[in-house]
Design a protein around this motif. Structure first.
Motif, PDB file in Angstrom:
ATOM      1  N   CYS A  21       0.842  -1.196   0.000  1.00 16.88           N
ATOM      2  CA  CYS A  21       0.000   0.000   0.000  1.00 16.88           C
ATOM      3  C   CYS A  21       0.886   1.258   0.000  1.00 16.88           C
ATOM      4  N   CYS A  24       0.038   3.171   3.706  1.00 12.45           N
ATOM      5  CA  CYS A  24       0.421   2.617   5.017  1.00 12.45           C
ATOM      6  C   CYS A  24       1.529   1.576   4.903  1.00 12.45           C
ATOM      7  N   CYS A  38      -4.498  -0.401   0.246  1.00 12.64           N
ATOM      8  CA  CYS A  38      -5.172  -1.495   0.944  1.00 12.64           C
ATOM      9  C   CYS A  38      -6.618  -1.085   1.226  1.00 12.64           C
ATOM     10  N   CYS A  41      -7.063   1.794   3.770  1.00  8.49           N
ATOM     11  CA  CYS A  41      -6.700   3.114   3.244  1.00  8.49           C
ATOM     12  C   CYS A  41      -7.707   3.563   2.186  1.00  8.49           C
TER      13      CYS A  41
HETATM   14 ZN   LIG Z   1      -2.926   1.055   3.412  1.00  8.07          ZN
END
Ligand SMILES: [Zn+2]
Ligand SMILES: [Zn+2]
Length: 245
Positions: A21, A24, A38, A41
């Motif tokens: 991701c 994050c 992801c 997120c």
């Molecule tokens: Zn993420």
């Protein structure tokens, strides 16, 4: 994993390494809606929905209907008709733009196109128009290797369909990055003449043109581009940005 190798792996495809991701840095299962965000997120993406400011596209939150002053573009005397934006420029949307612009993360474009595809109001607005990317100065273009606004415009044209196309009608004649020594007011004044029509470019006043940029900040760059297009006979002119921040 070394950051450069991780980036290369993302660029080459996801066969060897599962994608990470961009926001994050967690791993993404391959059944996610986005390739580089992801699910957690992705839920943080702030999609713009009506009601929103018709000039800059920023949403109005729980404010009164009727005549409104938008705090995000007040002071701007727009040279364009209307503006739309897909998402707010924060969190994961900001990470995608930063990857694309500053880390050569061209793979971010896939998710940015996916975000356009999840913004029906924006697709409808752009459909059938001629998208004009905000140009980079040639020095900057050489340095970066690509114009992110042009790449975004291509993605938007593909997502909108219906004959939407991209024409690079403008060129940047003033290197605004070398202007940092000037105060804000002087920079703003200089920006007014920062753009010109690309050599050999022609406009058809019967067509709908839309300026495309990655982020709407003050609107002054878009406004300067709009002024150039107006001067070249463009009558129907709007703007679209990926993010607003
Ligand atoms: Zn993420
Ligand atoms: Zn506004």
């Amino acid at each position: 994993m070394n950051a450069a190798i991780a980036k290369l792996a993302r660029g080459l495809g996801d066969v060897v390494f599962p994608p990470e991701c961009v926001h994050c840095h967690g791993l993404i299962p391959d059944d996610g809606a986005y390739r580089h965000l992801c699910a957690a997120c992705a839920r943080q993406l702030d999609f713009v929905q009506a009601p929103h400011c018709t000039t800059c596209g920023h949403p109005y939150y729980g404010e009164m209907a009727g005549e409104r002053m938008c705090p995000h573009c007040e002071g701007l005397v727009p040279e364009f008709g209307e503006g739309r934006t897909a998402v707010l420029f924060k969190g994961p949307a900001r990470s995608l733009v930063i990857e694309l612009k500053y880390h050569r993360g061209l793979y971010a474009l896939a998710d940015m196109e996916a975000i356009f595809r999840r913004s029906p109001h924006l697709l409808e607005f752009a459909r059938g128009s001629v998208l004009v990317p905000v140009p980079l100065h040639p020095r900057k273009l050489r340095e970066r290797g690509y114009n992110q606004s042009a790449l975004l415009a291509e993605r938007l044209a593909r997502a909108a369909g219906g004959g939407t196309r991209v024409e690079s009608l403008l060129r940047r004649v003033l290197d605004t990055q070398t202007q940092t020594a000037f105060d804000r007011r002087t920079r703003q004044a200089n920006l007014k003449n920062a753009f010109a029509l690309a050599r050999g470019a022609g406009l058809n006043p019967a067509l709908h043109y839309i300026l495309v940029d990655d982020v709407f900040t003050t609107g002054s760059t878009l406004n300067s581009c709009a002024r150039s297009l107006r001067g070249a006979g463009c009558l129907n002119l709007d703007v679209v940005t990926f993010g607003h921040g």
